[in-house]
Design a protein around this motif. Structure first.
Motif, PDB file in Angstrom:
ATOM      1  N   CYS A 250       0.706  -1.026  -0.097  1.00 20.15           N
ATOM      2  CA  CYS A 250       0.213  -0.236   0.397  1.00 20.15           C
ATOM      3  C   CYS A 250       1.154   1.732  -0.245  1.00 20.15           C
ATOM      4  O   CYS A 250       0.641   2.098  -0.541  1.00 20.15           O
ATOM      5  CB  CYS A 250      -0.847  -0.112   1.470  1.00 20.15           C
ATOM      6  SG  CYS A 250      -1.872  -1.400   1.273  1.00 20.15           S
TER       7      CYS A 250
ATOM      8  N   THR B 298      -5.873  -0.076   5.821  1.00 21.26           N
ATOM      9  CA  THR B 298      -6.307  -0.988   4.228  1.00 21.26           C
ATOM     10  C   THR B 298      -5.264  -2.552   4.876  1.00 21.26           C
ATOM     11  O   THR B 298      -6.055  -2.846   4.866  1.00 21.26           O
ATOM     12  CB  THR B 298      -5.430  -0.819   3.007  1.00 21.26           C
ATOM     13  OG1 THR B 298      -6.567   0.457   2.950  1.00 21.26           O
ATOM     14  CG2 THR B 298      -6.152  -1.560   1.774  1.00 21.26           C
TER      15      THR B 298
ATOM     16  N   VAL C  53      -4.235   5.286   5.427  1.00 18.19           N
ATOM     17  CA  VAL C  53      -4.435   4.059   4.225  1.00 18.19           C
ATOM     18  C   VAL C  53      -4.060   2.892   4.295  1.00 18.19           C
ATOM     19  O   VAL C  53      -5.186   2.154   4.325  1.00 18.19           O
ATOM     20  CB  VAL C  53      -4.534   5.234   3.086  1.00 18.19           C
ATOM     21  CG1 VAL C  53      -5.519   3.811   2.042  1.00 18.19           C
ATOM     22  CG2 VAL C  53      -6.174   6.783   2.892  1.00 18.19           C
TER      23      VAL C  53
ATOM     24  N   ILE D  13      -0.068   3.515  -2.730  1.00 17.53           N
ATOM     25  CA  ILE D  13      -1.359   4.617  -2.293  1.00 17.53           C
ATOM     26  C   ILE D  13      -0.067   6.158  -2.486  1.00 17.53           C
ATOM     27  O   ILE D  13      -0.096   7.160  -2.608  1.00 17.53           O
ATOM     28  CB  ILE D  13      -1.754   4.563  -1.510  1.00 17.53           C
ATOM     29  CG1 ILE D  13      -2.722   3.742  -1.107  1.00 17.53           C
ATOM     30  CG2 ILE D  13      -2.173   5.656  -0.418  1.00 17.53           C
ATOM     31  CD1 ILE D  13      -3.215   2.956   0.116  1.00 17.53           C
TER      32      ILE D  13
END
Length: 362
Positions: free
Chosen positions: A248, A268, A264, A252
């Motif tokens: 991630c 996640t 985030v 991200i």
């Protein structure tokens, strides 16, 4: 003055006994006990004479046709006690091989009657006569109990336990039929908040404990199966969590920066790994209790862990000026290792606790 223990049973599980069983029974009777429940755990015809002698001494003998294990023998005796000893104060479990002296059996019985608590007979493992494998094994076991269960117990494998009658039906529900049953009894005491005390007893090892039927590898795996499975489940989930977190951050991080990317990514990763962890723990670690109640509790725990983990990781990486995904991932693994021990206690004691009659799963 001789104490009167007419309202307390002594339970003796026995598998392939020798003359020490009869000596033990005679000593218990001489100490003032009048009700002894002996369980013949399927030793066979070769050992029947010892149990015949026990009956001649006035003991109640319960018989298993085949060997079912110490835990099963204790459950058989507990069931018999609950059905046939109404009005008794409680029962004391003791071993058949002479390791528990009559005076110590009497001492834990008296302590139970005075306090109304479960009394655990605790051996002194600093005594030079204690075999090294027993000394180190007990220290390791005590450490595991303190870290994972939050119980400070000096002798986790003691077979000398005085249990008030009101707690016997609950403790008889602990899982396991062999040596792991006694450990599961302690787990259940923690879950149900059953009060207990330890009382120091004489440390006796006869012929280096050669008469014991304990199988070190197989029975140890049984005893610590819940903790071992939880460790494996947690390691698998932690690896998955760290992998998801790293991926991630890479994905991200290209679109977001700073706290947003961190937040985030950690949410996640934890959602995905938590789903994996819940399924494994519910199915294999804590007995297959899945339902809306355990799911809600697990979500509450997971949210709290996400929050604590995220805040700690952010504080550490900010304080140390860590920016690389690799080092951030390492910090996360260290933080989650600390939270790991608290997670077991909460999952065992709350999320997947033994269901009471009024708390049936949906």
């Amino acid at each position: 003055m001789e104490s009167n223990f007419s309202d307390i049973s002594v339970i003796i599980p026995s598998y392939k006994p020798d003359g020490k069983l009869i000596n033990t029974l005679q000593g218990i009777l001489a100490a003032g006990f009048g009700d002894i429940i002996v369980v013949d755990d399927g030793g066979g015809d070769e050992y029947a004479a010892f149990f015949d002698q026990a009956e001649k001494l006035g003991c109640t003998v319960l018989r298993h046709e085949v060997n079912r294990g110490k835990g099963a023998a204790l459950k058989t005796a507990f069931s018999f006690f609950s059905e046939n000893r109404s009005g008794f104060a409680g029962a004391v479990t003791a071993d058949a091989d002479g390791q528990h002296l009559p005076k110590d059996i009497a001492a834990v019985a008296e302590e139970m009657r005075e306090t109304g608590k479960v009394i655990l007979g605790s051996r002194d493992f600093s005594d030079p006569m204690v075999p090294k494998r027993s000394r180190y094994g007990n220290r390791f076991s005590s450490l595991l109990f303190r870290l994972f269960i939050g119980m400070k117990i000096n002798d986790t494998q003691t077979g000398l336990r005085a249990v008030p009658s009101g707690y016997i039906p609950d403790l008889a529900q602990a899982k396991g039929d062999r040596y792991e049953y006694e450990t599961r009894m302690l787990f259940l005491m923690k879950q149900k908040k059953i009060p207990y005390l330890e009382k120091t007893i004489t440390t006796v090892y006869i012929d280096d404990n050669a008469s014991s039927h304990f199988r070190p590898i197989r029975d140890s795996l049984r005893i610590y199966s819940m903790i071992l499975l939880f460790v494996l489940s947690s390691i698998s989930s932690a690896l998955a969590d760290s992998l998801f977190y790293y991926l991630c951050l890479r994905i991200i991080g290209a679109a977001l920066a700073g706290p947003a990317a961190h937040a985030v990514s950690i949410v996640t990763a934890r959602v995905l790994s938590s789903l994996l962890n819940y399924t494994i723990n519910a199915k294999t670690v804590f007995g297959g209790r899945m339902g809306s109640r355990t799911m809600i509790r697990y979500i509450v725990l997971a949210v709290c862990q996400i929050t604590v983990s995220g805040v700690l990781i952010w504080l550490i990486k900010t304080a140390l000026g860590i920016t690389s995904p690799e080092l951030q991932t390492l910090v996360k693994m260290l933080v989650d290792t600390v939270l790991f021990f608290f997670s077991f206690r909460i999952q065992h004691g709350w999320v997947f606790r033994e269901n009471r009659k009024s708390e049936k799963e949906d």
